[in-house]
Every structure is written in structure tokens, then in C-alpha cells.
Design an enzyme around this catalytic site. Sequence first.
Site, PDB file in Angstrom:
ATOM      1  N   ASN A   1     -14.475-103.704 -16.641  1.00 30.47           N
ATOM      2  CA  ASN A   1     -14.727-102.466 -17.396  1.00 30.47           C
ATOM      3  C   ASN A   1     -16.041-102.538 -18.171  1.00 30.47           C
ATOM      4  O   ASN A   1     -16.317-101.694 -19.013  1.00 30.47           O
ATOM      5  CB  ASN A   1     -13.572-102.207 -18.377  1.00 30.47           C
ATOM      6  CG  ASN A   1     -13.405-103.353 -19.363  1.00 30.47           C
ATOM      7  OD1 ASN A   1     -14.154-104.324 -19.325  1.00 30.47           O
ATOM      8  ND2 ASN A   1     -12.434-103.247 -20.252  1.00 30.47           N
TER       9      ASN A   1
ATOM     10  N   HIS B   1     -16.915-105.055 -20.209  1.00 31.00           N
ATOM     11  CA  HIS B   1     -16.882-105.742 -21.514  1.00 31.00           C
ATOM     12  C   HIS B   1     -17.725-107.019 -21.518  1.00 31.00           C
ATOM     13  O   HIS B   1     -17.964-107.646 -20.492  1.00 31.00           O
ATOM     14  CB  HIS B   1     -15.447-105.999 -22.005  1.00 31.00           C
ATOM     15  CG  HIS B   1     -14.674-107.068 -21.320  1.00 31.00           C
ATOM     16  ND1 HIS B   1     -13.308-107.143 -21.373  1.00 31.00           N
ATOM     17  CD2 HIS B   1     -15.056-108.120 -20.564  1.00 31.00           C
ATOM     18  CE1 HIS B   1     -12.894-108.199 -20.701  1.00 31.00           C
ATOM     19  NE2 HIS B   1     -13.936-108.798 -20.200  1.00 31.00           N
TER      20      HIS B   1
ATOM     21  N   GLU C   1     -14.938-104.341 -25.932  1.00 32.47           N
ATOM     22  CA  GLU C   1     -14.453-103.392 -24.929  1.00 32.47           C
ATOM     23  C   GLU C   1     -15.291-102.110 -24.942  1.00 32.47           C
ATOM     24  O   GLU C   1     -16.049-101.861 -25.892  1.00 32.47           O
ATOM     25  CB  GLU C   1     -12.987-103.054 -25.240  1.00 32.47           C
ATOM     26  CG  GLU C   1     -12.047-104.263 -25.238  1.00 32.47           C
ATOM     27  CD  GLU C   1     -11.731-104.787 -23.839  1.00 32.47           C
ATOM     28  OE1 GLU C   1     -12.545-104.630 -22.912  1.00 32.47           O
ATOM     29  OE2 GLU C   1     -10.650-105.386 -23.679  1.00 32.47           O
TER      30      GLU C   1
HETATM   31  C1  GLP Z   1     -12.752-112.237 -19.741  1.00 33.65           C
HETATM   32  C2  GLP Z   1     -13.425-112.937 -20.939  1.00 33.65           C
HETATM   33  C3  GLP Z   1     -14.913-112.736 -20.916  1.00 33.65           C
HETATM   34  C4  GLP Z   1     -15.348-113.003 -19.516  1.00 33.65           C
HETATM   35  C5  GLP Z   1     -14.941-111.821 -18.673  1.00 33.65           C
HETATM   36  C6  GLP Z   1     -15.125-112.031 -17.192  1.00 33.65           C
HETATM   37  O1  GLP Z   1     -11.682-111.451 -20.130  1.00 33.65           O
HETATM   38  N1  GLP Z   1     -12.880-112.544 -22.177  1.00 33.65           N
HETATM   39  O2  GLP Z   1     -15.552-113.567 -21.842  1.00 33.65           O
HETATM   40  O3  GLP Z   1     -16.721-113.212 -19.428  1.00 33.65           O
HETATM   41  O4  GLP Z   1     -13.625-111.403 -18.991  1.00 33.65           O
HETATM   42  O5  GLP Z   1     -14.230-113.017 -16.725  1.00 33.65           O
HETATM   43  P1  GLP Z   1     -14.309-113.677 -15.298  1.00 33.65           P
HETATM   44  O6  GLP Z   1     -15.520-114.525 -15.281  1.00 33.65           O
HETATM   45  O7  GLP Z   1     -13.043-114.500 -15.180  1.00 33.65           O
HETATM   46  O8  GLP Z   1     -14.381-112.583 -14.298  1.00 33.65           O
END
Ligand code: GLP
Length: 248
Positions: free
Chosen positions: A142, A144, A149
Site C-alpha cells: 500500500n 507504506h 501508512e
Molecule cells: C513491513 C514492514 C516494513 C517493510 C515492508 C515491506 O510490514 N513493516 O518495514 O519494509 O512492510 O516488507 P517486505 O520486505 O516483507 O515486503
Amino acid sequence: MEINRQFKLEVLNDYEAMSNAAADQIIELLHHKPNAIICIAGGDTPVGLMNNLVEAYRQNKVSFNKCRFIQLDEWVGLDSNDKGSCYDYLNTYLFDPLRIPEENIYSFDAKASNLLGECRKMDEYLNEEKGIDLIVLGIGQNGHLGFNEPGEDPAKNCHIVELDEITKQVGEKYFEDGASVPLSKGITLGLKQILEAEKTVLIASGEAKASIVKEFWYGEVSRRNPASLLKTHGNCSVMIDYAASSGL
Ligand code: GLP
């Protein structure tokens, strides 16, 4: 807000190449600033980069004995002992193999009864240390950054967040054993602290990120997509693999 001309997008062939390129940014920084403050997101995307750092350390190409690490975010209610927590990722793939002493790691206690106190402690630490030298961020589906968020105020420091539905759903992937995990709140560095970092690196890998990467690249700078704010940062590199670039 204006898009900064220093903003750079690199499409690398695959996950390995992306991880290598991102790890090189950290190694290069440590060569000229051994006591740098580094922040690396937890989660799946930075695992390859962390493996590369460990490999470089084992080959004596870089030393980590003076640098400090700070934590980006954590699920409220979890800590380093919880498999799948953000800290667990960093500890398993980086801190433990690199034998980083505890005093060089500045983290949140996301199980504390006074969570706002945890936020203020992190704010004070960052103020005293004059901020982060290099931050490696992942991007949520999304948009973030950390747990900031969509819609988040870019002027905020560390804070507690009510997690978005997408974050909760996607977040289940970290807790495969089906353990009931309280995925409703997060504690995170604020966008202000992220955007004040000297250098920002955004990494994204795989098909699942293609659509948000497309939105990030073509969309306007807006708090609706927190990652888009990086386009205003004076020193930002975006490194994605071929699969994540399929919408470009
Ligand atoms: C998660 C974490 C973030 C992370 C993002 C992507 O929820 N809170 O810090 O960078 O979402 O995660 P991923 O690398 O597992 O796709």
C-alpha cells in the site's frame, strides 16, 4: 512538492543483483564513516542485502565494529524473541552473524506498557545523534514506509500506528506457524525522521510489488502513498529487480 533531481531509479536483473547493489551502498558508507548510524527495514526484501553484508564481513571487506543500528519499526506486542518480528529478521540475518554488541543497537521495546515513552526515547536518541546516515526501506503493497501508512502526516516523529487492513493481511506471511499474533498496531520511526536521513535507499522485489512501484513512479508526490515522499529527498536511490519493474 517538487521531485528532486537527485532521485535515481535502478532496475537490476534479479533479487541477487538488487541485494548486492543495496549492500554496496552500506559498505561504501562504512568505508568513509565507520561509526555511521544505519537503519535497515525488517521483512523479506532486505534479507539478501543482509546476507551480502555478512559475506563482505567474513571476507574482511568491511568492519561493523563502530557503526550503530537503529530499528525502523515493530509490531506492537512483539519483541526480538518472537519469530517473524521485525527485530527477529534483523537479529537473525544481521546482528547475530555480525556479532553486533547490544550497545550498538537502538531498538524499540514494542511490549512496553509505556509505548509513547519508547517513541520519545527514540526521538531523543536520534536528536542527540543528529539523525540517520543511511536508511534502507522496503515498500509495503500500500506504499507504506516502515509502518507509516497511507495518509500519514510527513511531519511526525516516532509514533504508534493503527495498521492498515492491507498491512495486516500481508503481514500474516511473517507468522507462518499460525500463531495468533496481534497485528493491529505498529511502532515506527516517523516520516520526518526517515526523510531527514542523509541517504535513503528504497528496495523492492517481485511481482507483488509491481503495482505499487508503478504507482510510486508515475504517481504524484502525496501522503496517500508515503513512499512517494522519497521523490522529494535530496539523496535517494531506488533499487528494484526486474519483476518489480514490470509495470514501468
Ligand atoms: C513491513 C514492514 C516494513 C517493510 C515492508 C515491506 O510490514 N513493516 O518495514 O519494509 O512492510 O516488507 P517486505 O520486505 O516483507 O515486503
